[in-house]
Design a protein around this motif. Structure first.
Motif, PDB file in Angstrom:
ATOM      1  N   UNK A 215       0.836  -1.204   0.000  1.00 47.94           N
ATOM      2  CA  UNK A 215       0.000   0.000   0.000  1.00 47.94           C
ATOM      3  C   UNK A 215       0.872   1.256   0.000  1.00 47.94           C
ATOM      4  N   UNK A 216       0.566   2.220  -0.868  1.00 47.54           N
ATOM      5  CA  UNK A 216       1.315   3.489  -0.865  1.00 47.54           C
ATOM      6  C   UNK A 216       0.940   4.322   0.356  1.00 47.54           C
ATOM      7  N   UNK A 217       1.943   4.971   0.971  1.00 48.07           N
ATOM      8  CA  UNK A 217       1.689   5.804   2.153  1.00 48.07           C
ATOM      9  C   UNK A 217       2.194   7.232   1.984  1.00 48.07           C
ATOM     10  N   UNK A 218       3.088   7.469   1.007  1.00 46.48           N
ATOM     11  CA  UNK A 218       3.619   8.823   0.882  1.00 46.48           C
ATOM     12  C   UNK A 218       4.528   8.996  -0.315  1.00 46.48           C
ATOM     13  N   UNK A 219       5.101  10.196  -0.384  1.00 46.97           N
ATOM     14  CA  UNK A 219       6.054  10.557  -1.441  1.00 46.97           C
ATOM     15  C   UNK A 219       7.327  11.038  -0.758  1.00 46.97           C
ATOM     16  N   UNK A 220       8.471  10.591  -1.258  1.00 43.86           N
ATOM     17  CA  UNK A 220       9.748  11.117  -0.773  1.00 43.86           C
ATOM     18  C   UNK A 220      10.192  12.216  -1.721  1.00 43.86           C
ATOM     19  N   UNK A 221      10.279  13.441  -1.198  1.00 44.20           N
ATOM     20  CA  UNK A 221      10.716  14.601  -1.972  1.00 44.20           C
ATOM     21  C   UNK A 221      12.244  14.659  -1.905  1.00 44.20           C
ATOM     22  N   UNK A 222      12.894  14.239  -2.997  1.00 40.61           N
ATOM     23  CA  UNK A 222      14.363  14.137  -2.994  1.00 40.61           C
ATOM     24  C   UNK A 222      15.026  15.502  -2.875  1.00 40.61           C
ATOM     25  N   UNK A 223      14.426  16.529  -3.444  1.00 39.82           N
ATOM     26  CA  UNK A 223      15.023  17.856  -3.409  1.00 39.82           C
ATOM     27  C   UNK A 223      15.076  18.404  -1.981  1.00 39.82           C
ATOM     28  N   UNK A 224      13.963  18.283  -1.268  1.00 33.05           N
ATOM     29  CA  UNK A 224      13.896  18.812   0.096  1.00 33.05           C
ATOM     30  C   UNK A 224      14.187  17.750   1.156  1.00 33.05           C
ATOM     31  N   UNK A 225      14.435  16.508   0.679  1.00 37.84           N
ATOM     32  CA  UNK A 225      14.711  15.386   1.587  1.00 37.84           C
ATOM     33  C   UNK A 225      13.619  15.284   2.656  1.00 37.84           C
ATOM     34  N   UNK A 226      12.380  15.268   2.195  1.00 40.45           N
ATOM     35  CA  UNK A 226      11.230  15.273   3.103  1.00 40.45           C
ATOM     36  C   UNK A 226      10.230  14.194   2.711  1.00 40.45           C
ATOM     37  N   UNK A 227       9.516  13.726   3.720  1.00 36.95           N
ATOM     38  CA  UNK A 227       8.462  12.725   3.523  1.00 36.95           C
ATOM     39  C   UNK A 227       7.115  13.435   3.525  1.00 36.95           C
ATOM     40  N   UNK A 228       6.293  13.176   2.492  1.00 36.79           N
ATOM     41  CA  UNK A 228       4.970  13.793   2.376  1.00 36.79           C
ATOM     42  C   UNK A 228       3.926  12.691   2.472  1.00 36.79           C
ATOM     43  N   UNK A 229       3.191  12.568   3.591  1.00 35.42           N
ATOM     44  CA  UNK A 229       2.135  11.563   3.688  1.00 35.42           C
ATOM     45  C   UNK A 229       1.049  11.811   2.642  1.00 35.42           C
ATOM     46  N   UNK A 230       0.555  10.744   2.021  1.00 32.58           N
ATOM     47  CA  UNK A 230      -0.438  10.913   0.955  1.00 32.58           C
ATOM     48  C   UNK A 230      -1.718  11.555   1.460  1.00 32.58           C
ATOM     49  N   UNK A 231      -2.137  11.225   2.698  1.00 35.52           N
ATOM     50  CA  UNK A 231      -3.414  11.757   3.179  1.00 35.52           C
ATOM     51  C   UNK A 231      -3.376  13.267   3.379  1.00 35.52           C
ATOM     52  N   UNK A 232      -2.156  13.867   3.340  1.00 35.12           N
ATOM     53  CA  UNK A 232      -2.056  15.323   3.509  1.00 35.12           C
ATOM     54  C   UNK A 232      -2.153  16.075   2.181  1.00 35.12           C
ATOM     55  N   UNK A 233      -2.143  15.353   1.052  1.00 30.78           N
ATOM     56  CA  UNK A 233      -2.245  16.019  -0.246  1.00 30.78           C
ATOM     57  C   UNK A 233      -3.653  16.566  -0.427  1.00 30.78           C
ATOM     58  N   UNK A 234      -3.744  17.825  -0.752  1.00 32.38           N
ATOM     59  CA  UNK A 234      -5.039  18.472  -0.870  1.00 32.38           C
ATOM     60  C   UNK A 234      -5.852  17.872  -2.013  1.00 32.38           C
ATOM     61  N   UNK A 235      -7.081  17.453  -1.712  1.00 30.70           N
ATOM     62  CA  UNK A 235      -7.998  16.931  -2.723  1.00 30.70           C
ATOM     63  C   UNK A 235      -7.945  15.431  -2.908  1.00 30.70           C
ATOM     64  N   UNK A 236      -6.965  14.732  -2.293  1.00 32.14           N
ATOM     65  CA  UNK A 236      -6.823  13.295  -2.529  1.00 32.14           C
ATOM     66  C   UNK A 236      -7.939  12.506  -1.853  1.00 32.14           C
ATOM     67  N   UNK A 237      -8.577  13.096  -0.831  1.00 32.94           N
ATOM     68  CA  UNK A 237      -9.602  12.360  -0.098  1.00 32.94           C
ATOM     69  C   UNK A 237     -10.796  11.985  -0.964  1.00 32.94           C
ATOM     70  N   UNK A 238     -10.990  12.665  -2.108  1.00 31.77           N
ATOM     71  CA  UNK A 238     -12.112  12.333  -2.999  1.00 31.77           C
ATOM     72  C   UNK A 238     -11.882  11.034  -3.745  1.00 31.77           C
ATOM     73  N   UNK A 239     -10.622  10.641  -3.886  1.00 28.46           N
ATOM     74  CA  UNK A 239     -10.296   9.494  -4.735  1.00 28.46           C
ATOM     75  C   UNK A 239      -9.620   8.361  -3.965  1.00 28.46           C
ATOM     76  N   UNK A 240      -9.419   8.534  -2.659  1.00 25.90           N
ATOM     77  CA  UNK A 240      -8.654   7.541  -1.909  1.00 25.90           C
ATOM     78  C   UNK A 240      -9.369   7.140  -0.623  1.00 25.90           C
ATOM     79  N   UNK A 241      -9.244   5.864  -0.282  1.00 27.28           N
ATOM     80  CA  UNK A 241      -9.713   5.332   0.997  1.00 27.28           C
ATOM     81  C   UNK A 241      -8.497   5.083   1.879  1.00 27.28           C
ATOM     82  N   UNK A 242      -8.529   5.609   3.084  1.00 28.12           N
ATOM     83  CA  UNK A 242      -7.370   5.512   3.978  1.00 28.12           C
ATOM     84  C   UNK A 242      -7.476   4.259   4.836  1.00 28.12           C
ATOM     85  N   UNK A 243      -6.385   3.498   4.902  1.00 32.24           N
ATOM     86  CA  UNK A 243      -6.295   2.299   5.734  1.00 32.24           C
ATOM     87  C   UNK A 243      -5.267   2.558   6.834  1.00 32.24           C
ATOM     88  N   UNK A 244      -5.679   2.636   8.122  1.00 32.90           N
ATOM     89  CA  UNK A 244      -4.693   2.849   9.195  1.00 32.90           C
ATOM     90  C   UNK A 244      -3.929   1.565   9.479  1.00 32.90           C
TER      91      UNK A 244
END
Length: 815
Positions: A207-236
């Motif tokens: 299961x995908x959980x996030x994106x690794x931003x190589x430029x900023x060396x940061x982890x971006x959780x998918x559930x924090x992306x604006x608008x993704x909640x319309x197309x994704x079901x979150x599994x804890x």
């Protein structure tokens, strides 16, 4: 210098040089040994990291990736993706709007692009239909998870530990650099050069959980992306059993009044959570307030009770997640920082009921559970020179919010201390109100003393306390030794940035919210001691009932927990007795009405009636002074150059009319203790915390009323509009106008009239700002007493006018 002296000097010099060379060689040998050991540790760490990366990194072929092709007949692949649920995630730029998906040479059909992230434009979601949903994972803020990074080039291991994203490759780089700065890095120690998807293997799926931003060396959780909640079901997810077994474990004892969360580290209380009064907890006296609702709505990550996965006596498996809301955290606990996406854990030495010493490892000592029942838990830990057994028991229903702790120390029990923990912050009149106290006996009497808040730490070694109390104003912890202990106790200040309060989420700075921890020594005869803890609200009826339950008429013993209450104010030592008397009346009115708001109004009326003679005396004097004021002004004008003469004539007028200029001040001085007591009562009474008067407007009599709020904080008034202080200012303005009426003709106004009118307006405005952040109970009292003052002033003027008319008529008849 003779030869003997010369030889002595040379001998001492050679001896000194020899010693220098010896110690230098010793230091060099120790430094060499230290370097050897350091290198050995680094090599061991390198080997461990390399083994971890090699064994736990999954090859791309095992990650269930799919090939993506244009929707036409073109057989040239445009990239890869991850199939999850009914959707596809892609992390390639310039992807077409429609794609064909192939998995293991099997066609899965055509998918349409539904979503592209503004944060990471290369990130896209494809689904077959509008109703299809992508599955994504959500990692718990607490716990440890093994993740996989994947991009065009390769897959790579990552970890997520207590809200912190970690790349083992980065740690391996640092180890290589410490061993040899010039050594070439192996491929497994290189960082990702391009953005990567972060995947979590879960129950046979990826299961995908996030994106690794190589430029900023940061982890971006998918559930924090604006608008993704319309197309994704979150599994804890929950952390794996392998990880749980190697980390801190939590155990819960709970009844109708307390949720005690014990940690395996220190066998201490990491959390003390008090149920809020609702249908599931009808016996609780802790009312929910606006902050509790705000936390659930805006900061759910910090509003789980318990905050960690936990075990109970009746379950062999771990409960993965605590209840959302419904509890008040009595002590500060682990905190998830949403700004930094990191967990700020409370060091175990600051847990409640922990045993600490000069050696910090004792506070983190791992204990095992030997017995676990509905109302009892037993912990045990062994060291080479001591064995510690801690037994906790929930107390009976007749003593709510109490539990006992028995400690057995076999072996060395020197320099050990038992802690209270650090209470969460409560705001009283918009400011923290930590209070520390101790009770001690002197002969047949007992005394409770407040403790000055220390800058860092303070030790009271000459005191034998009956109990110590660590309070935030409305709630607190009383640590009551039931065994004879070595005398003394200690107080320690804990910086607010070291152990955070949940109020930092409301915009307050951690530095402005320091914590305080108290502790008693554990040097005990025979190594066995018992303690009683009260951990709950400082309600009057509650504390009195607990005192009654534990009292013993035969011995005269009374724990006197009611003395832990504090009336917060500059003159609390004066106003305390008056506040207690006023609370008795307010409680009586609450019994009649069932409303604390109406009780405050009725108490104000009762106080006005009790003080009526004094107020009438003061008002009568003030009114009489106003009647002669024109004559006094005329005298002052007539004798500008002879103040002494003016003073003599003014005193003569006062004497003839029977007026004492000071008579208006004395009644006010007599009333001051009552007024201060009323203020302290309405600021400090626990029963008013969370008490609702007018739903939707005055929901908490111990806090300012809130008519509406906004997002940005403004100077003085903050981000909330409080109506009661405005009404307070208006009523005070009307009172000033009524008490000091100006001439109807503006041309007849003197400079003094204008000054008095301006001062009245300024005074009303000043009180509005001063009362703006006061509790609504105080504003209700002040509005009520001011309004009653206006009525009394009207009645006094009317009575004096009638008396004056009768006097004139009688004198006329005599003529």
């Amino acid at each position: 210098m003779d030869k003997r002296t010369l030889l002595l000097v040379i001998a001492f010099t050679l001896a000194f040089i020899g010693l220098q060379m010896y110690f230098q060689n010793q230091n060099q040998e120790e430094m060499h040994q230290w370097n050897v050991q350091k290198q050995a540790k680094l090599e061991s760490k390198k080997k461990k990291l390399e083994e971890e990366i090699l064994t736990q990194t999954m090859p791309k072929e095992s990650l269930h990736l799919v090939e993506l092709y244009p929707s036409g007949k073109d057989q040239q692949s445009v990239g890869w993706g991850v199939l999850s649920g009914e959707g596809i995630i892609s992390l390639q730029e310039n992807m077409p709007d429609e794609i064909r998906v192939v998995s293991d040479s099997k066609e899965l059909g055509v998918f349409k692009k539904k979503f592209t992230s503004e944060t990471s434009p290369a990130f896209s979601i494809y689904t077959k239909s509008d109703s299809s949903q992508l599955k994504i994972g959500e990692l718990n803020y607490f716990g440890s998870f093994d993740l996989q990074l994947v991009n065009d080039k390769r897959s790579q291991l990552a970890k997520y530990v207590d809200g912190v994203f970690v790349l083992p490759a980065k740690e391996l780089q640092l180890v290589y650099f410490q061993i040899d700065e010039k050594a070439p890095l192996p491929p497994i120690a290189t960082m990702p050069e391009s953005d990567a998807l972060v995947l979590f293997p879960h129950e046979g799926n990826i299961l995908p959980v996030g994106i690794y931003d190589a430029k900023n060396k940061a982890f971006i959780p998918l559930q924090t992306l604006q608008g993704i909640d319309k197309y994704a079901t979150v599994v804890p997810f929950k952390q794996s059993e392998k990880v749980q077994n190697s980390t801190e474990k939590f155990y819960v004892l709970e009844n109708a009044y307390q949720q005690l969360v014990f940690s395996s580290r220190g066998a201490a209380l990491a959390e003390i959570n008090l149920p809020l009064k609702d249908k599931s907890h009808p016996n609780s006296i802790v009312m929910p307030i606006e902050l509790d609702e705000q936390m659930v709505k805006e900061h759910p990550a910090n509003e789980r009770f318990p905050s960690h996965p936990y075990l109970t006596y009746d379950s062999t498996s771990e409960h993965t997640q605590g209840t959302l809301g419904g509890y008040y955290p009595l002590i500060r606990r682990d905190f998830f920082d949403p700004a930094k996406r990191a967990t700020r854990t409370v060091p175990p030495q600051f847990y409640s009921a922990n045993i600490v010493s000069d050696y910090p490892e004792l506070a983190e000592l791992n204990y095992t559970v030997k017995e676990f029942t509905k109302d009892k838990i037993v912990f045990e830990a062994k060291q080479p020179f001591r064995k510690i057994t801690k037994t906790y028991k929930l107390d009976t229903a007749q003593a709510p919010y109490c539990f006992t702790l028995d400690i057995q120390i076999d072996g060395d029990n020197r320099s050990l201390w038992l802690t209270t923990g650090i209470p969460e912050v409560e705001l009283i009149s918009n400011a923290p109100a930590p209070t520390l106290k101790y009770r001690f006996s002197r002969g047949t009497s007992a005394e409770v003393k407040p403790i000055d808040l220390p800058q860092e730490a303070a030790t009271y070694s000459q005191v034998q306390p009956d109990w110590i109390c660590n309070s935030n104003g409305f709630f607190g912890i009383i640590l009551d030794p039931l065994s004879n202990l070595e005398g003394g106790f200690r107080v320690q200040t804990v910086p607010g940035e070291t152990v955070l309060s949940r109020l930092v989420l409301t915009g307050l700075s951690g530095d402005s919210l320091p914590g305080y921890m108290m502790m008693v020594p554990l040097k005990i005869p025979g190594g066995k001691a018992s303690f009683r803890f009260f951990a709950g609200p400082f309600g009057t009826d509650l504390l009195e009932s607990i005192d009654k339950h534990y009292s013993d008429a035969a011995t005269g013993y009374n724990p006197d927990y009611i003395a832990s209450q504090t009336f917060h104010g500059w003159f609390g030592f004066i106003s305390g007795p008056f506040a207690k008397f006023l609370f008795f009346l307010m409680n009586f009115f609450h019994t009649l009405t069932g409303s604390w708001g109406l009780s405050i109004i009725l108490l104000t009326v009762a106080l006005r009636i009790m003080l009526y003679p004094l107020n009438a005396w003061s008002m009568r004097s003030s009114t009489q002074m106003q009647t002669v004021m024109p004559e006094v002004t005329a005298i002052q004008e007539r004798h500008k150059k002879d103040p002494k003469k003016a003073q003599e004539e003014i005193i003569k007028i006062y004497r003839e009319r029977g007026i004492n200029p000071l008579s208006g001040c004395l009644p006010l001085l007599i009333q001051i203790p009552f007024l201060i007591g009323m203020f302290d009562l309405l600021k400090s009474t626990f029963e008013l915390r969370g008490a609702c008067f007018i739903p939707g407007w005055i929901n908490n009599l111990a806090a300012p009323d809130v008519l509406f709020s906004w997002s940005y904080s403004l100077p003085i008034i903050g981000n909330q509009f409080h109506l009661l202080p405005i009404l307070t200012g208006i009523v005070m303005f009307l009172q000033q106008r009524w008490m000091s009426p100006a001439p109807k003709d503006p041309t007849l106004m003197t400079d003094k009239d204008r000054q008095q009118k301006a001062m009245g307006s300024i005074f009303a405005l000043m009180f509005t700002f001063m009362f703006y952040n006061f509790p609504s109970g105080i504003n209700i009292y002040w509005i009520s007493t001011t309004f009653l003052g206006i009525l009394q002033q009207w009645w006094t003027k009317r009575t004096l006018a009638r008396s004056s008319t009768k006097t004139v008529v009688i004198q006329g008849n005599k003529r």
